[in-house]
Structure formats: structure tokens, C-alpha cells
Design a protein around this motif. Structure first.
Motif, short mmCIF file in Angstrom:
data_model
loop_
_atom_site.label_atom_id
_atom_site.label_comp_id
_atom_site.label_asym_id
_atom_site.label_seq_id
_atom_site.Cartn_x
_atom_site.Cartn_y
_atom_site.Cartn_z
N TRP A 1 0.82 -1.21 0.00
CA TRP A 1 0.00 0.00 0.00
C TRP A 1 0.85 1.26 0.00
CZ3 TRP A 1 -4.66 0.44 -1.55
CH2 TRP A 1 -5.52 -0.67 -1.47
N ASN B 1 2.20 1.84 -3.42
CA ASN B 1 1.26 1.96 -4.52
C ASN B 1 1.60 3.20 -5.36
OD1 ASN B 1 -1.17 2.85 -5.96
ND2 ASN B 1 -2.15 1.16 -4.90
N PRO B 2 1.78 3.01 -6.68
CA PRO B 2 2.31 4.11 -7.49
C PRO B 2 1.43 5.36 -7.52
CG PRO B 2 1.67 2.25 -8.86
CD PRO B 2 1.64 1.78 -7.45
N ASN B 3 0.12 5.21 -7.44
CA ASN B 3 -0.73 6.40 -7.52
C ASN B 3 -1.14 6.92 -6.16
OD1 ASN B 3 -0.64 6.66 -10.20
ND2 ASN B 3 -2.78 6.14 -10.57
N SER B 4 -1.69 6.06 -5.34
CA SER B 4 -2.27 6.55 -4.10
C SER B 4 -1.41 6.22 -2.89
CB SER B 4 -3.67 5.93 -3.92
OG SER B 4 -3.58 4.53 -4.09
N SER C 1 -2.27 -0.43 -11.70
CA SER C 1 -1.68 -1.04 -10.51
C SER C 1 -2.12 -0.31 -9.25
CB SER C 1 -0.16 -1.06 -10.62
OG SER C 1 0.33 0.25 -10.68
N ALA C 2 -2.75 0.85 -9.43
CA ALA C 2 -3.19 1.59 -8.25
C ALA C 2 -4.61 1.21 -7.83
CB ALA C 2 -3.12 3.10 -8.53
N PHE C 3 -5.22 0.29 -8.57
CA PHE C 3 -6.58 -0.11 -8.20
C PHE C 3 -6.58 -0.80 -6.85
CE2 PHE C 3 -7.81 -0.69 -12.94
CZ PHE C 3 -7.90 0.67 -13.07
N GLY C 4 -7.71 -0.71 -6.19
CA GLY C 4 -7.85 -1.39 -4.90
C GLY C 4 -8.06 -2.88 -5.08
N SER D 1 6.77 3.47 -10.44
CA SER D 1 5.80 2.41 -10.15
C SER D 1 6.55 1.33 -9.39
CB SER D 1 5.23 1.82 -11.43
OG SER D 1 4.65 2.82 -12.20
N ARG E 1 7.61 12.76 -9.41
CA ARG E 1 6.65 11.72 -9.70
C ARG E 1 7.33 10.38 -9.43
NH1 ARG E 1 3.66 9.60 -14.83
NH2 ARG E 1 1.62 9.18 -13.92
N THR F 1 6.23 -1.28 -7.40
CA THR F 1 6.09 -2.74 -7.40
C THR F 1 5.82 -3.33 -8.78
OG1 THR F 1 3.80 -2.37 -6.80
CG2 THR F 1 5.32 -2.93 -5.03
N THR F 2 5.43 -2.50 -9.75
CA THR F 2 5.10 -3.08 -11.05
C THR F 2 6.17 -2.81 -12.10
OG1 THR F 2 3.82 -1.11 -11.53
CG2 THR F 2 2.61 -3.02 -10.72
N LEU G 1 -0.20 0.88 -17.04
CA LEU G 1 0.22 -0.03 -15.97
C LEU G 1 0.19 0.67 -14.62
CD1 LEU G 1 1.14 -2.88 -15.60
CD2 LEU G 1 3.48 -2.14 -15.94
N ARG G 2 0.70 1.89 -14.62
CA ARG G 2 0.72 2.66 -13.38
C ARG G 2 -0.69 2.92 -12.89
NH1 ARG G 2 3.75 7.12 -10.91
NH2 ARG G 2 5.57 6.66 -12.15
N PHE G 3 -1.57 3.25 -13.85
CA PHE G 3 -2.95 3.53 -13.47
C PHE G 3 -3.64 2.28 -12.91
CE2 PHE G 3 -7.51 4.00 -14.68
CZ PHE G 3 -7.81 5.06 -13.85
#
Lengths: 321, 453
Positions: free
Chosen positions: A144, A147-150, B270-273, A166, A163, A168-169, B266-268
Motif C-alpha cells: 500500500w 502503490n504508485p498512484n495513491s 496497478s493503483a486499483f484497490g 511504479s 513523480r 512494485t510493477t 500499468l501505473r494507473f
């Protein structure tokens, strides 16, 4: 596989030719009885499995049918297996960067926690706490944070205009992510360092101070050499543990990709040696091949440990030694 | 020199060494709370001193109590005690299969391992039992039944089953100016819709994505079937990685990453819950269309996490030039088998036959919101109350419904394809050389596995 044997412990079998007195005999039997649980455990759960796996490593064995002797085929195949090399590379990366960073970080933390300041014990507890969080829980937590975005980390980075990657991915960042995760849990190493820092003789420090050594010189010339045996211990334990790196990677790849083939995700960048071994043994049922992998790992760890022990003669200092 | 200090340090070191040694003990896989006997078992244990015990292990199940109470019905009718263990991890299953006391009936989430287990002699062939008439094999839907066939012999029977269809978010369709009642009719149209449904902000960061082909996991099998093939020959002896359907499916998938910025997608995503959470990408309105299974419209998924979601379900569309492939789908799901180490196979078979009876199939699959494997069970009105669920029921019964082919190296093939798909989608690699290399690696492995019978 992980045991490190110390120097001779001074234990000698009683001389059997001379007749034992009744008391000696009784003591011997009592002693044996006391350690019998360990002996049984050692033979049943350590020695026998090790010998069996050595045998299986020369066979083709898929659990149910009798193992079929194939000589060195598993070992030969292994050296032609690109994923074996990938997993070895990934693991070595963790050993080289992960272990050295964790030593530096834990030593630094121990130095800070050794400062005589108010609330010292509270800080010590805070730094130790993460290491008692179960591995799976802490890894999920870090998924968590990373997590790249949140995620927390990238959110903080975005406030200073960066920025974040990513974590983990992206295959370039997945191993550094795991190292970061590992650094969070170095509490055990910190405690060991802390204990040895407190053992640095005050007289030596005072003498150095009287000679006009500044803080840095005292650290470099007195403290670091005097804790070097502990560094050796931490280094060896770290190397052994990291060669067997499994749980965090298993959880990470399960979190990144929900399918079973996700072991090692992203793009095999977290396919560590033990993960690959697990995959061969328990996903593909290739127990023979997995046993061969295990023995190669054992040899690698053995050689690394011996090299470290041998080289340590040059960089460790024992008081009065 | 402080000797006391050093002794204390030594003790600390020794204790920590033990702790460390313990912590680097053999790797244990996901230690979630498996293997806990459900309540209700203990209280039943007391009466009937010498009651026979049958053990059922199920590798899935988030409601062990419901499963136990279902099997208690059999126990009461036959004066035996049925112990249900659910969910059991795969590692434990493998250990049990090779041991002397395997469970009497083993229920798996899918048939993938059955081929290799059959080859290793870990599973009982069922053909002899099937002739006794306890199970009406004609009552089982063909597609799920065929997933249990390995080299002409049945090694398992489908209990419930799964298939996949297209879900679309009607709100997002409206926003994008699309007809919310009109899902894409072809795979090409799906890609066009996806473009309209993808939103990018001024920095080039994706804020909404139309379609992600490998969300929530790989659906390469479905796309390959739509392209008219599979990655094995029908008899399961040849690996067809480089065949047009596999290459075509991967190339079709690739556009959803590589026509955009693959890193950004991918970045978008991978941020999903979590999959089972209100933050699931589809529930949260971040993905406009997805491929997913029949359980989604049920009480445990969308109804639970996002009841207000305004969405539709339709069969996944065929390619434009092959309308005859309409309603093609890959059926695969829960199967039951008898481990070869079971001593009293007749009793185990009796229990399994009971499991396969239409009433029991209906009861369990209604509770679980999965497709029933029995045709009679499928008539049960409870399966027809939910129109979205009915889409899946029809798909499973369709002549175009297919099942995956079993080979002894399914796991290896699955891993290899997963890695190729990951490379093709996430790094925009050309699929052909990867597929070629994969085929060259796996064909000899398959030949060897098949010849070693």
C-alpha cells in the motif's frame, strides 16, 4: 541448512575403553535423555530430509511414483536453465545491496539510539517495533505504501515535485522496493549493534579523546573496529537469510498479479532463488530438480560463509585477541 | 573492561541468533487461516462412538460453515461424519495426495493440476465408477465435463463451474456519448469504444481507462478461443504457441497498452484497490469495461461492494470477420476428484455421486453464485432470478462453449504464457519471437511427459 558451526566446543566423547563408573554412566544416560528430544528432532527433521533431498537431487521424482535415478542430469539442466541464472542474479542483487544497506542503516540507527538523550528508550522501542510485525502483514502494508498512484511514498514525493516510480510493477524498481521494505524491519540487527556499542570500553574512548581524536576519528578508529565481530555476525546472518529470501517476494508477486503464474512478477524481477525452487517443487512437482536447486543453494551459502569467515580475519578485531 | 556488559551482549546475541534461525526456517506459503476446522464439527463428534469419518477438502470457500452444513446432510442420511476442511492451501493438498491419508474427496477451484496429477497417478480414474449409474453423466454440461478428461479418461467431475463475459459501466458509456444499452458487438468495436472511454489529463496521466485486457487476471484463453483456436492441439500433444489464434489474441490485447502509453496504463491499473473491495477498478468507475465471471452480479461481489453500480453484462464479442464465433466462451471451474491413496474408494465415490446430484449442485451453487454443472440443477428457478447471471448460464450451455485442454504440463505452460503476455502487454514486445522460444522450450517437455506414461 542455516546452522553455522562455531569452533570446537570442547565437547569430547567419554573414553569408552576405560570402564565407566556407575555415576558417570548414569550421568551420561541422563544427559542423553535430556537432549534426546533434540537428537530425535535433528535426525528426523533435519538430517534425514537433507540426506533424502541429496538423493532426490540425482533422481527424477514427482512425489507419488518411486524416484528414478538419473545421475547428474538435474545439475546439468540447471546450468542450462536461463531462469536459474535469473533467480541467482536477483538473489545476488538482494544479498549485495540489501545486506550491505541493512548493515549500514542498522549501524547508523544503533549509533543514534545510543545517544544519551531524553526518551532514548522510547526511540529504541519505536525502531524495534517493525521487526515484530509478521512478514506477510508488513509486506502487504508496504504494497500500500508503495502503490504508485495513491501510495504514501509517492504522495509524499509528489508534494516535493517528484513523480515517484511504479515501485512494485516496474521491474527496475521491484527489488529496490523489497530492499526498502527490508530496511524497515532491521530492528533485530539494531539491537545487536546497540548491545555491542555499549560494550565499547569507555577507557579506550577516553584515551582517544585525550589524544585529540574528534567524533569521526573515534568512530572510525575505535568504535567500528570494536564492533567488527558483531558486523561479521550480522553480515553472515544477513547473507544466509537473504539467499533464502522468499516470503516477501511471494506476497509481493501475489499482490502484483493475482494468478499463480505471477511468481516473480513483474517480469521475473522478483524471481528469487527460493521462489524458483518453490515453483519447481510445489507448482511443477519436480522434486528432483528442486532438490538439486536446494543443494546448489546450500553450497553457495556455505562457500559465501566460509569466504566471509576467512576474510574476516583481516577486518575483525577481538579485544585481547 | 566491562565483562558483565559483554556477557549480556552475548546472551542477547544468542537469543537473537535463535530467533533469526527460526525466522529463516523453510519458506511457508501464504499462512492465512487455513485448515481450521469449522465449528459444528466438534459438537457432532461426541455421539455415535464408532462413526465412520469421511474427509472432504476444498481449496476455496469463504463460508466454511455453509459447506460443512451442506455435507452434514449426507452425514445424517448415511450415518457417517463428514469433515469439511475449507479453504485448504495447494501445498497441503500436494502433501496429502502423496501421503497415506489423503482426503476422501478433494474439491479444487479448477482442473489445471488434474492432468499432471493424473500422470503421476495421484488421482483415481473415474470411468469404472461412472458406469454404475450413480451419476448421470448426460446431466452434466459438456463443456465443464470435458475439462475433466485427460487422455480419454475422466479424472474428476465438475461440481460448479465458471465462465466469463463482458461487463460495461453504463454511466461511463453515457458520459462518453455511447449508448449505455449497446455493448460492443465485435472485438474491433470494443477497441474503438475503449478509446472513447479512456481519459487522459493535461500531464498525460490516465484518469480513466476503457478496457484492460488482463484485468483482473489473464483472459488470454478467451481471446485465443475468439480468434479460433487454443495453445494446444485438440488431442493435447502439440503446443501451438505460434499459431495465428494465439499470436492474434496477444496482438489484439497489446493495443490496449501500446496504443496508449503502456507505462501509464500499468501505473494507473496497478493503483486499483483489492479485487473484493469497493476500490476494485471496475466498481470504482476507473475501468469502463472488463471481462469477469458469473459470481460478479451475485451477493458476494457487486451487490455487496457497489450495489448502486449501473452496469450491463453481455457475451464477449467475436471478431468482426467471424460472427459465427458469437458466444464462444471458456468454461472452467470447481471440480471434485478422489485421490488415488483413498482406501475405501466406493464410499468416497458414493459421497461424490451425492455431491453431483442436481439438488445438491443447485443448493451449493446458488449459495456460492457459481454456475451449476448439472443441466437439471440449471432449471432451478433460483438461477433465473438474476438476469445478469442468466447471461452466463446461456453461455455455458452454448455449443460454442469450450473447456481448457488438460496436459501434464499445464502449470509450466500457464507460467510461460503468463510471462509472455506480461512482456507483450507491459513492454510492447513483439509476441512472435517469445512464443517461438516458449514453444521450443515446452514442446520437448510435453513430449517427455506424455511418453513417460
Amino acid at each position: 541448512m542455516t546452522a553455522i558451526t562455531g569452533r570446537s566446543t570442547g565437547f569430547k566423547l567419554p573414553n569408552c575403553r576405560r570402564k565407566w563408573s556407575r555415576q558417570t554412566k548414569r550421568r551420561f544416560i541422563t544427559g542423553i535423555l535430556f537432549i534426546s528430544l533434540w537428537i530425535i528432532g535433528f535426525f528426523a527433521f533435519t538430517l534425514y530430509p537433507m540426506v533424502a533431498s541429496l538423493y532426490y537431487s540425482f533422481t527424477e521424482y514427482h512425489i507419488k511414483r518411486a524416484p528414478e535415478w538419473i545421475g547428474l542430469v538435474n545439475y546439468v539442466n540447471l546450468f542450462h536453465d536461463p531462469l536459474f541464472w535469473t533467480s541467482l542474479y536477483n538473489t545476488t542483487y538482494m544479498v549485495v545491496f540489501g545486506v550491505s544497506l541493512s548493515l549500514i542503516v542498522s549501524f547508523t540507527c544503533a549509533l543514534l539510539l545510543n545517544l544519551k538523550i531524553r526518551g532514548q528508550s522510547i526511540y529504541r522501542v519505536i525502531y524495534f517495533l517493525p521487526s515484530i510485525v509478521p512478514t506477510v502483514a508488513s509486506t502487504l502494508l508496504w504494497l500500500w505504501i508503495l502503490n504508485p498512484n495513491s501510495g504514501l511514498l509517492n504522495t509524499i514525493l509528489s508534494h516535493i515535485g517528484i513523480r515517484g516510480p511504479s515501485w512494485t510493477t516496474d521491474p527496475t524498481w521491484s527489488k529496490p522496493s523489497l530492499i526498502l521494505l527490508g530496511l524497515w524491519g532491521v530492528g533485530n540487527t539494531i539491537v545487536i549493534y546497540l548491545a555491542s556499542l555499549q560494550d565499547v570500553p569507555v577507557v579506550l574512548m577516553e584515551a582517544a579523546e585525550l589524544d585529540g581524536a574528534n567524533w569521526w576519528q573515534r568512530l572510525w578508529a575505535v568504535t567500528i573496529p570494536l564492533v567488527s565481530p558483531v558486523t561479521l555476525f550480522n553480515l553472515i546472518m544477513g547473507v544466509i537469510a537473504t539467499f533464502q529470501y522468499f516470503a516477501q517476494a511471494y506476497v509481493l508477486s501475489a499482490g502484483v498479479s493475482p494468478v499463480a503464474s505471477g511468481l516473480g512478477a513483474p517480469l521475473n524481477s522478483t524471481l528469487f532463488y527460493s521462489v524458483y525452487l518453490y515453483q519447481q517443487g510445489f507448482v511443477y512437482l519436480k522434486m528432483g530438480y528442486a532438490s538439486a536447486l536446494a543443494w546448489i543453494l546450500f553450497l553457495i551459502i556455505l562457500v559465501c560463509t566460509l569466504i566471509l569467515l576467512r576474510s574476516s580475519e583481516r577486518w575483525t578485531y577481538y579485544e585481547g585477541g | 573492561m566491562s565483562h558483565r556488559g559483554r556477557r549480556v551482549a552475548m546472551v542477547v546475541v544468542a537469543v537473537l541468533m535463535l530467533a533469526l534461525l527460526a525466522s529463516c526456517a523453510p519458506p511457508a506459503a501464504a499462512p492465512a487461516g487455513q485448515g481450521q476446522a469449522p465449528q459444528g464439527q466438534a459438537e457432532k463428534a461426541a455421539p455415535a462412538a464408532k462413526q465412520k469419518v469421511l474427509r472432504v477438502w476444498i481449496t476455496w470457500g469463504d463460508n466454511p460453515a455453509q459447506l460443512q452444513s451442506l455435507f452434514n446432510k449426507y452425514g445424517e442420511a448415511h450415518n457417517v461424519r463428514v469433515e469439511v476442511n475449507s479453504p485448504v492451501s495447494e501445498d497441503k493438498v500436494i502433501a496429502a495426495l502423496s501421503g497415506n491419508e489423503p482426503p476422501d474427496v478433494l474439491v479444487l477451484g479448477g482442473p489445471d493440476s488434474v492432468g499432471s496429477w493424473a500422470r503421476e497417478g495421484l488421482v483415481t480414474p473415474l470411468d469404472d465408477f461412472l458406469s454404475d449409474g450413480k451419476v448421470d453423466i448426460n446431466d452434466i454440461f459438456e463443456a465443464p465435463l470435458s475439462q475433466c478428461k485427460y487422455q480419454g479418461t475422466y479424472y474428476c467431475l465438475p461440481w460448479g463451474t465458471d465462465t466469463y463475459a463482458l461487463f460495461w459501466n453504463k454511466d461511463l458509456f453515457e458520459e462518453a456519448g455511447l449508448d449505455p444499452e449497446q455493448p460492443p458487438q465485435t472485438m474491433e468495436e470494443l477497441a474503438e469504444f475503449a478509446k472513447k472511454l479512456t481519459k487522459v489529463d493535461k500531464d498525460g496521466h490516465i484518469t480513466q481507462v476503457g478496457f484492460v485486457p488482463d484485468f483482473s487476471w489473464s483472459h488470454l484463453d478467451l481471446y485465443t478461443a475468439m480468434m479460433g483456436g487454443y495453445w494446444y492441439s485438440d488431442d493435447g500433444t502439440k503446443i501451438l504457441f505460434t499459431s495465428d489464434p494465439v499470436v492474434g489474441a496477444l496482438k489484439w490485447e497489446q493495443q490496449f497498452y501500446c496504443d496508449y502509453n503502456a507505462d501509464e496504463v500499468l501505473r494507473f491499473t496497478s493503483a486499483f484497490g483489492g479485487y473484493m473491495s469497493p476500490d476494485n477498478g471496475f466498481y470504482a468507475g476507473k475501468v469502463a469495461m472488463m471481462v469477469d465471471g458469473e459470481w460478479q452480479p451475485g451477493v458476494n461481489f457487486i451487490q455487496k461492494y457497489k450495489p448502486e453500480l449501473y452496469y450491463g453484462v453481455a457475451p464477449f464479442p467475436p471478431p468482426a470477420d467471424h460472427p459465427e464465433r458469437k458466444d464462444t466462451n471458456l468454461v472452467s471451474g470447481t471440480v471434485a476428484l478422489i485421490p488415488s491413496g483413498v482406501k475405501d474408494k466406493a464410499t468416497a465415490w458414493d459421497l461424490m455421486a451425492w455431491m453431483m446430484s442436481p439438488e445438491i449442485v443447485a443448493e451449493e451453487m446458488v449459495a456460492n453464485f457459481n454456475l451449476p454443472s448439472s443441466k437439471k440443477a440449471a432449471q432451478d428457478p433460483r438461477f433465473h432470478e438474476n438476469k445478469k447471471f442468466e447471461v452466463f448460464l446461456k453461455l455455458m450451455a452454448d455449443p460454442n462453449a469450450k473447456a481448457p485442454i488438460l496436459t501434464p504440463i499445464n502449470a509450466e505452460v500457464g507460467t510461460e504464457l503468463g510471462q509472455i503476455e506480461e512482456k507483450v502487454l507491459h513492454t510492447c514486445a513483439d509476441p512472435m519471437p517469445l512464443l517461438q522460444a516458449g514453444q521450443e522450450k515446452l514442446q520437448p517437455m510435453l513430449d517427455k511427459a506424455l511418453s513417460g506414461q
